[in-house]
Design a protein around this motif. Structure first.
Motif, PDB file in Angstrom:
ATOM      1  N   THR A  84      65.311  33.331  28.928  1.00  0.00           N
ATOM      2  CA  THR A  84      65.505  33.553  30.361  1.00  0.00           C
ATOM      3  C   THR A  84      66.002  32.290  31.041  1.00  0.00           C
ATOM      4  O   THR A  84      66.897  32.337  31.890  1.00  0.00           O
ATOM      5  CB  THR A  84      64.183  34.022  31.003  1.00  0.00           C
ATOM      6  OG1 THR A  84      63.725  35.194  30.317  1.00  0.00           O
ATOM      7  CG2 THR A  84      64.367  34.332  32.471  1.00  0.00           C
ATOM      8  N   ASP A 106      60.917  34.305  24.929  1.00  0.00           N
ATOM      9  CA  ASP A 106      61.500  35.013  26.071  1.00  0.00           C
ATOM     10  C   ASP A 106      61.731  34.064  27.239  1.00  0.00           C
ATOM     11  O   ASP A 106      62.744  34.159  27.931  1.00  0.00           O
ATOM     12  CB  ASP A 106      60.580  36.164  26.514  1.00  0.00           C
ATOM     13  CG  ASP A 106      60.543  37.289  25.490  1.00  0.00           C
ATOM     14  OD1 ASP A 106      61.427  37.310  24.614  1.00  0.00           O
ATOM     15  OD2 ASP A 106      59.630  38.130  25.568  1.00  0.00           O
ATOM     16  N   THR A 120      56.172  34.911  21.280  1.00  0.00           N
ATOM     17  CA  THR A 120      57.157  35.819  21.857  1.00  0.00           C
ATOM     18  C   THR A 120      57.421  35.477  23.306  1.00  0.00           C
ATOM     19  O   THR A 120      58.567  35.440  23.760  1.00  0.00           O
ATOM     20  CB  THR A 120      56.670  37.275  21.723  1.00  0.00           C
ATOM     21  OG1 THR A 120      56.388  37.530  20.349  1.00  0.00           O
ATOM     22  CG2 THR A 120      57.718  38.240  22.222  1.00  0.00           C
TER      23      THR A 120
END
Length: 201
Positions: free
Chosen positions: A107, A103, A99
């Protein structure tokens, strides 16, 4: 006879099990490619309680209660029995590391897109500044408020460019006529066109 050995590549697939009463969930999962078969229509094969559309083979495939609907690597959907699923695949639990990595990638992509957009804005403003320097001060007799208003419009267009850019001389002339601006091509050699303070009366 010569045989060649191949090993299946490890792939991850998403599945939802057909329990007999979760049609709405499977319709959403398959993008409306799943439907339950009413009991009255199951005379030929009473074990098949639903069907899923397999776009890869352009056909509807019968589904028995308890089978899993698999979304394949090409986006196709097909049923698979639970025991075959257990023999062929192992369950993957998304861990915190996966995860966090996802992420981080998201980003990074967002910041890269923002950086590109900001860099383009800065480039347009720098180009505008260089044109202003080349054009020099406003002509004598030009109202300062009008001159600054035009500069602010140019700055606004550089930061937030209009969707349709004027490119051809005919378009520039039409813009000048609608804005009541007179163009004097011999008066200035800048690249402003209709927006140059030295090229208008």
């Amino acid at each position: 006879m010569t045989t060649t050995c191949y090993r299946k590549r490890p792939v991850e697939v998403d599945t939802v099990q057909w329990t007999g009463d979760n049609e709405a969930e499977l319709v959403e999962f398959t993008g409306h490619r799943f439907e339950a078969i009413p009991a009255a229509a199951r005379a030929e094969n009473p074990d098949v309680t639903a069907q899923v559309y397999d776009e890869l083979h352009d056909t509807w495939v019968g589904v028995k209660t308890g089978q899993h609907i698999v979304r394949g690597v090409k986006g196709e959907f097909y049923p698979i029995a639970e025991d075959v699923l257990a023999e062929t695949y192992e369950r993957v639990e998304p861990g915190p590391a996966a995860t966090e990595a996802t992420d981080a990638r998201t980003t990074t992509r967002v910041f890269a897109a923002l950086h590109r957009a900001a860099e383009q804005d800065v480039t347009r403003v720098i180009d505008l500044y260089e044109r202003w320097v080349k054009a020099g001060p406003p002509p004598i007799g030009t109202p300062m408020s009008r001159w600054w208003d035009k500069r602010l419009v140019e700055l606004h267009d550089a930061i937030l460019p209009p969707k349709t850019q004027l490119r051809t001389p005919d378009e520039l002339r039409e813009r000048a006529e609608t804005d009541d601006i007179t163009i004097h091509p011999a008066a200035c050699t800048c690249t402003y066109g209709a927006r140059c303070p030295n090229c208008r009366a």
